[in-house]
Motif scaffolding. Structure first.
Motif, mmCIF file in Angstrom:
data_model
loop_
_atom_site.group_PDB
_atom_site.id
_atom_site.type_symbol
_atom_site.label_atom_id
_atom_site.label_comp_id
_atom_site.label_asym_id
_atom_site.label_seq_id
_atom_site.Cartn_x
_atom_site.Cartn_y
_atom_site.Cartn_z
ATOM 1 N N ASP A 72 10.809 -39.607 -29.239
ATOM 2 C CA ASP A 72 12.240 -39.298 -29.456
ATOM 3 C C ASP A 72 12.493 -38.397 -30.656
ATOM 4 O OD1 ASP A 72 14.791 -39.111 -29.003
ATOM 5 O OD2 ASP A 72 15.350 -41.279 -29.244
ATOM 6 N N LYS A 73 12.005 -37.518 -30.502
ATOM 7 C CA LYS A 73 11.927 -36.520 -32.008
ATOM 8 C C LYS A 73 13.515 -36.233 -32.469
ATOM 9 C CE LYS A 73 8.024 -33.637 -31.093
ATOM 10 N NZ LYS A 73 7.267 -33.809 -32.278
ATOM 11 N N ASN A 74 14.202 -36.217 -31.468
ATOM 12 C CA ASN A 74 15.712 -35.858 -31.891
ATOM 13 C C ASN A 74 16.748 -37.137 -31.648
ATOM 14 O OD1 ASN A 74 15.517 -32.985 -32.645
ATOM 15 N ND2 ASN A 74 14.755 -32.785 -30.266
ATOM 16 N N GLY A 92 11.971 -39.013 -34.759
ATOM 17 C CA GLY A 92 11.244 -37.743 -35.339
ATOM 18 C C GLY A 92 9.831 -37.382 -34.861
ATOM 19 N N THR A 93 9.092 -36.548 -35.693
ATOM 20 C CA THR A 93 9.180 -36.105 -36.899
ATOM 21 C C THR A 93 10.598 -35.273 -36.985
ATOM 22 O OG1 THR A 93 7.101 -36.267 -37.356
ATOM 23 C CG2 THR A 93 8.153 -34.793 -38.671
ATOM 24 N N VAL A 94 11.430 -35.227 -38.078
ATOM 25 C CA VAL A 94 12.239 -34.422 -38.057
ATOM 26 C C VAL A 94 11.950 -33.535 -39.221
ATOM 27 C CG1 VAL A 94 13.713 -35.935 -39.537
ATOM 28 C CG2 VAL A 94 14.974 -34.164 -38.349
ATOM 29 N N TYR A 326 2.470 -44.093 -27.963
ATOM 30 C CA TYR A 326 3.149 -42.735 -27.355
ATOM 31 C C TYR A 326 2.466 -42.540 -25.916
ATOM 32 C CZ TYR A 326 5.039 -38.102 -26.727
ATOM 33 O OH TYR A 326 5.803 -36.852 -26.336
ATOM 34 N N THR A 327 1.172 -42.202 -25.965
ATOM 35 C CA THR A 327 0.377 -41.933 -24.690
ATOM 36 C C THR A 327 0.621 -43.029 -23.773
ATOM 37 O OG1 THR A 327 -0.702 -40.581 -26.221
ATOM 38 C CG2 THR A 327 -1.487 -40.943 -23.838
ATOM 39 N N GLY A 328 0.386 -44.390 -23.976
ATOM 40 C CA GLY A 328 0.283 -45.281 -23.127
ATOM 41 C C GLY A 328 1.793 -45.485 -22.414
HETATM 42 C C1 LIG Z 1 3.107 -35.137 -27.422
HETATM 43 C C2 LIG Z 1 2.896 -35.769 -28.986
HETATM 44 C C3 LIG Z 1 3.868 -35.804 -30.094
HETATM 45 C C4 LIG Z 1 3.830 -36.422 -30.944
HETATM 46 N N1 LIG Z 1 4.721 -35.816 -32.010
HETATM 47 C C5 LIG Z 1 4.629 -36.665 -33.431
HETATM 48 C C6 LIG Z 1 5.536 -36.285 -34.398
HETATM 49 O O1 LIG Z 1 6.452 -35.504 -34.051
HETATM 50 N N2 LIG Z 1 5.294 -37.039 -35.462
HETATM 51 C C7 LIG Z 1 4.019 -37.983 -35.686
HETATM 52 O O2 LIG Z 1 4.108 -38.584 -36.753
HETATM 53 N N3 LIG Z 1 3.403 -38.193 -34.521
HETATM 54 C C8 LIG Z 1 3.490 -37.662 -33.302
HETATM 55 N N4 LIG Z 1 2.453 -38.123 -32.463
HETATM 56 C C9 LIG Z 1 1.510 -38.992 -32.496
HETATM 57 C C10 LIG Z 1 1.906 -40.288 -32.004
HETATM 58 O O3 LIG Z 1 3.124 -41.022 -32.834
HETATM 59 C C11 LIG Z 1 0.804 -41.216 -32.360
HETATM 60 O O4 LIG Z 1 0.180 -41.235 -33.771
HETATM 61 C C12 LIG Z 1 -0.369 -40.906 -31.774
HETATM 62 O O5 LIG Z 1 -0.027 -40.107 -30.431
HETATM 63 C C13 LIG Z 1 -1.345 -41.545 -31.123
HETATM 64 O O6 LIG Z 1 -0.816 -42.841 -30.343
HETATM 65 P P1 LIG Z 1 -0.797 -42.937 -28.864
HETATM 66 O O7 LIG Z 1 -2.505 -43.014 -28.793
HETATM 67 O O8 LIG Z 1 -0.461 -44.378 -28.564
HETATM 68 O O9 LIG Z 1 -0.306 -41.719 -28.234
HETATM 69 C C14 LIG Z 1 2.747 -37.285 -31.213
HETATM 70 C C15 LIG Z 1 1.946 -37.459 -30.117
HETATM 71 C C16 LIG Z 1 1.929 -36.821 -28.975
HETATM 72 C C17 LIG Z 1 1.166 -37.245 -27.898
#
Ligand SMILES: Cc1cc2nc3c(=O)[nH]c(=O)nc-3n(C[C@H](O)[C@H](O)[C@H](O)COP(=O)(O)O)c2cc1C
Length: 363
Positions: A72-74, A92-94, A326-328
Motif C-alpha cells: 500500500d504505497k500510497n 510506502g515507500t513514499v 507481501y508476496t504471500g
Molecule cells: C511488487 C513489490 C513492491 C515492493 N515495494 C516495496 C517498497 O516500496 N518499499 C520497500 O521497502 N519494500 C518493497 N517491497 C519489498 C517487500 O516489502 C518485502 O521486503 C519483500 O518483498 C520480501 O517479502 P515477501 O517475500 O513477503 O514479498 C516490494 C515488494 C514487491 C513484491
C-alpha cells in the motif's frame, strides 16, 4: 485451497500483475469507506487472541503479522488491512515528490516459484498526498509505519534531505518510520547501507526526529532501517554498528534480492528484486544473525517468503519480534493473516509458551 486461490487469483493472474494490484487497492479503498463492509471483513478474516499481543516502545500490537512496504504505497487502504487482521501496517515507500517509477512492465509473477520480481522504482504519489490519506488512519492495536525513500532525481549526496523531508511531512501521522536504503530498483540506493553513508543519514534522521518530537511535545518515534538480503556479514555488522551507535531502534530484514543464486530458470533473466518463497531461508538466516548482534529491546521485523504459520514461526524463533508479508498476501489472499495467527497460537500451545514474546530466539 481457499476461495481466493480457486477463484480470485486465477482471475487476477490474467491481468498484468500491477494492473491487478491497482484494481485490488481501488476495491479495498472503496470497501473501507463502508463501515458495514469493514465490520463484515473483520468478522470473516481477522483472528484475535491475547496471547499474540505484545508491546514495544509504547506501541501495542494485537499480533505479530504485519503488511510489508510496497503493498500500500500510497496509504489507500490501512483500515482495510486492519480489518483483515494485520498486526501492523507499513505504507510506502513514499518519496517527497510524486514520481512515476520505472517503465512498465516492471512487476512479474512466478507462480511455480511462489515468487515475484519487481523493478518498480518507487512509483508513488508523494508525501503531501500520503499525509492527506493518513489523517485518521491509525487504529488501536495496529501500529502504522511509513517507509521513506528518496526521489530518483535526487543525487545520492543529497539523499538525506529527501528522507528528512519525508519525516517533516509525515511525523505526526505515523507510529514509526522505516528508512529504505535497500531497494535494488533506485540507482545507488543500496550504497546508503555503507558505514559512512548510513552514519550520516542516521544522524540527520535521528536528530530531526528529536526536534520534531520536541516541537510536538511528544515522545520520539522509533526509526528502523530496512536492509538488503544481499549484504555480506561484514556489511551487516557495519549496519548494526551504525544503528546501535546512532539511535536507530530496529531493523526490517529483508528487502528484495538481486542475488542470482536465488533465481530459478524462470526468473534468471528478469531484472529487478526477487521476493517470496526463494527469499525465506535468507530472511531467517539474516534475522538469526542480527539477533546475536543487537540488544533484546532492539526491534527486528522478519520479512521474506512468509506464506504460512510455519514460515512466520521460523522467523520469530530466529529472533524476529514480528513478521511482515507481501508476496504471500498476493498468492494466498487476505485470509492468510488470520490463518497464520491461528497457526501461531497452535504453535505457542505446542511449545508450552504463554505469549508470542516468548517465542523469540528459541530456534
Ligand atoms: C511488487 C513489490 C513492491 C515492493 N515495494 C516495496 C517498497 O516500496 N518499499 C520497500 O521497502 N519494500 C518493497 N517491497 C519489498 C517487500 O516489502 C518485502 O521486503 C519483500 O518483498 C520480501 O517479502 P515477501 O517475500 O513477503 O514479498 C516490494 C515488494 C514487491 C513484491
Amino acid at each position: 485451497m481457499g476461495l481466493y486461490q480457486r477463484v480470485a487469483l486465477p482471475l487476477l493472474n490474467r491481468l498484468d500483475p500491477e494492473t491487478s494490484h491497482g484494481l485490488t487497492l481501488r476495491l479495498l479503498a472503496t470497501l473501507q469507506r463502508t463501515p458495514l463492509a469493514l465490520a463484515a471483513i473483520a468478522w470473516a478474516a481477522s483472528f484475535q487472541d491475547e496471547r499474540l499481543a505484545f508491546e514495544w516502545r509504547g506501541l501495542s500490537f494485537r499480533n505479530p503479522v504485519g503488511v510489508a512496504a510496497g503493498v500500500d504505497k500510497n496509504g489507500r487502504g490501512p483500515r482495510f488491512l486492519n480489518a483483515i487482521g494485520a498486526g501492523f501496517v507499513e505504507v510506502g515507500t513514499v518519496t517527497p515528490l510524486p514520481q512515476a517509477g520505472n517503465p512498465r512492465p516492471r512487476v512479474f509473477r512466478l507462480p511455480e516459484d511462489e515468487a515475484m520480481v519487481n523493478r518498480l522504482g518507487f512509483p508513488n504519489e508523494g508525501t503531501a498526498r500520503l499525509a492527506q490519506r493518513l489523517k485518521g488512519a491509525r487504529r488501536p492495536g495496529t501500529p502504522l509505519g511509513v517507509n521513506i525513500g528518496k526521489n530518483a532525481s535526487t543525487p545520492l549526496d543529497n539523499a538525506a534531505e529527501d528522507y528528512v523531508a519525508c519525516l517533516d511531512a509525515l511525523y505526526p501521522l505515523a507510529d514509526f518510520f522505516v528508512v529504505n536504503v535497500s531497494s535494488p530498483n533506485t540507482e545507488g540506493l543500496t550504497s546508503l547501507q555503507g558505514r559512512e553513508a548510513l552514519a550520516g543519514l542516521a544522524e540527520s534522521l535521528v536528530s530531526r526526529c528529536r526536534e520534531l518530537a520536541e516541537n510536538d511535545g511528544m515522545p520520539i518515534k522509533p526509526l528502523l532501517v530496512k536492509v538488503s538480503p544481499d549484504l555480506s556479514p561484514a556489511e551487516m555488522d557495519d549496519v548494526v554498528g551504525v544503528c546501535l551507535g546512532q539511535g536507530i531502534e530496529g531493523i526490517v530484514a529483508v528487502n528484495t534480492s538481486i542475488d542470482s543464486t536465488l533465481r530459478s530458470v524462470a526468473s534468471a533473466q528478469l531484472r529487478g528484486g526477487l521476493s517470496g518463497r526463494p527469499l525465506h531461508r535468507r530472511a531467517v538466516e539474516t534475522i538469526g544473525y542480527l539477533r546475536q548482534l543487537v540488544p533484546d529491546d532492539f526491534f527486528l521485523v522478519g520479512v521474506g517468503g512468509v506464506f504460512d504459520a510455519g514460515d512466520a514461526w521460523a522467523l520469530l524463533q530466529a529472533g524476529a519480534n514480528a513478521v511482515q508479508m507481501y508476496t504471500g498476501l498476493v498468492y494466498r489472499g487476505p485470509g492468510v493473516i488470520g490463518s497464520i495467527n491461528r497457526g501461531l497460537v497452535e504453535r505457542l500451545e505446542q511449545a508450552g509458551l504463554t505469549g508470542i514474546a516468548d517465542a523469540a530466539g528459541r530456534a
